[in-house]
Motif scaffolding. Sequence first.
Motif, PDB file in Angstrom:
ATOM      1  N   GLN A   8       2.355  -4.732 -12.195  1.00  0.00           N
ATOM      2  CA  GLN A   8       1.863  -5.423 -11.003  1.00  0.00           C
ATOM      3  C   GLN A   8       1.212  -6.734 -11.380  1.00  0.00           C
ATOM      4  OE1 GLN A   8      -0.596  -3.693  -8.127  1.00  0.00           O
ATOM      5  NE2 GLN A   8       0.755  -1.981  -7.726  1.00  0.00           N
ATOM      6  N   SER A  13       1.667  -8.825  -7.610  1.00  0.00           N
ATOM      7  CA  SER A  13       1.380  -8.253  -6.310  1.00  0.00           C
ATOM      8  C   SER A  13      -0.142  -8.136  -6.196  1.00  0.00           C
ATOM      9  CB  SER A  13       2.049  -6.892  -6.158  1.00  0.00           C
ATOM     10  OG  SER A  13       1.752  -6.081  -7.262  1.00  0.00           O
ATOM     11  N   THR A  14      -0.818  -8.577  -7.270  1.00  0.00           N
ATOM     12  CA  THR A  14      -2.281  -8.650  -7.196  1.00  0.00           C
ATOM     13  C   THR A  14      -2.664  -9.913  -6.459  1.00  0.00           C
ATOM     14  OG1 THR A  14      -2.084  -9.548  -9.410  1.00  0.00           O
ATOM     15  CG2 THR A  14      -3.035  -7.357  -9.216  1.00  0.00           C
ATOM     16  N   LYS A 138      -1.944  -2.947  -5.089  1.00  0.00           N
ATOM     17  CA  LYS A 138      -1.475  -1.640  -4.640  1.00  0.00           C
ATOM     18  C   LYS A 138      -1.748  -0.608  -5.714  1.00  0.00           C
ATOM     19  CE  LYS A 138       2.162  -2.320  -1.271  1.00  0.00           C
ATOM     20  NZ  LYS A 138       2.842  -3.628  -1.459  1.00  0.00           N
ATOM     21  N   HIS A 139      -2.333   0.511  -5.328  1.00  0.00           N
ATOM     22  CA  HIS A 139      -2.577   1.586  -6.294  1.00  0.00           C
ATOM     23  C   HIS A 139      -1.233   2.138  -6.747  1.00  0.00           C
ATOM     24  CE1 HIS A 139      -3.720   5.425  -8.005  1.00  0.00           C
ATOM     25  NE2 HIS A 139      -4.960   4.958  -8.075  1.00  0.00           N
ATOM     26  N   ASN A 143       0.123   4.037  -3.652  1.00  0.00           N
ATOM     27  CA  ASN A 143       0.678   2.868  -2.960  1.00  0.00           C
ATOM     28  C   ASN A 143      -0.263   2.241  -1.928  1.00  0.00           C
ATOM     29  OD1 ASN A 143       2.836   1.349  -3.529  1.00  0.00           O
ATOM     30  ND2 ASN A 143       4.287   2.437  -2.218  1.00  0.00           N
ATOM     31  N   SER A 144      -1.516   2.740  -1.896  1.00  0.00           N
ATOM     32  CA  SER A 144      -2.451   2.140  -0.955  1.00  0.00           C
ATOM     33  C   SER A 144      -3.040   0.871  -1.576  1.00  0.00           C
ATOM     34  CB  SER A 144      -3.566   3.125  -0.615  1.00  0.00           C
ATOM     35  OG  SER A 144      -4.240   3.510  -1.795  1.00  0.00           O
ATOM     36  N   TYR A 145      -3.455  -0.025  -0.713  1.00  0.00           N
ATOM     37  CA  TYR A 145      -3.986  -1.302  -1.174  1.00  0.00           C
ATOM     38  C   TYR A 145      -5.467  -1.149  -1.483  1.00  0.00           C
ATOM     39  CZ  TYR A 145      -4.703  -6.339  -1.469  1.00  0.00           C
ATOM     40  OH  TYR A 145      -5.004  -7.595  -1.917  1.00  0.00           O
TER      41      TYR A 145
END
Length: 166
Positions: A8, A13-14, A138-139, A143-145
């Motif tokens: 990531q 996506s960070t 995203k974890h 998949n949660s932010y």
Amino acid sequence: SHQQLSNQFKVHSTLRKYQAIVWGTPINQKIEGYVERHKINRKKMSLNQNQKGKFSETILILKKNFGICSLVECLLKTGRTHQVRLHMTSVNSPLIGDKIYGRSKINQFSKKKETFKKFLILKNFSRHALHAYHIGFKHPSTNSYIEFNSEIPKDMRDLLDLIVKY
């Protein structure tokens, strides 16, 4: 997994937001350029517009103007080495405390009698006036932010207080 998380950071996506105290007063803008190693000084990076190296992009937002310096927010669309430092220098507002990228700008403020005290205070700040205050990603498994926010550090707050005072 750890691997997914480090990926990531690679694919960005960070979401990263920095607060910085910079010389002068930049305007709100998008700063883009290509980052490559400096031809002569290998510890340094350089920014060019002719597609040599890796693409970089920063959204710059002016938060507060103090005349000689400003508090800005930098939203990083990419995460290149020295990106914020290079980008701020490229718009003629290098980071306070940046000994490598910030030299030329600093001189113009040392010459004005009315800003000389402020100039000395800023020049003596002993680190980069840069703070990563927001990071979100995203974890990997759920998949949660997730986002983390942190307050501007005391030394940067104190610096701005001094600038207002003098």
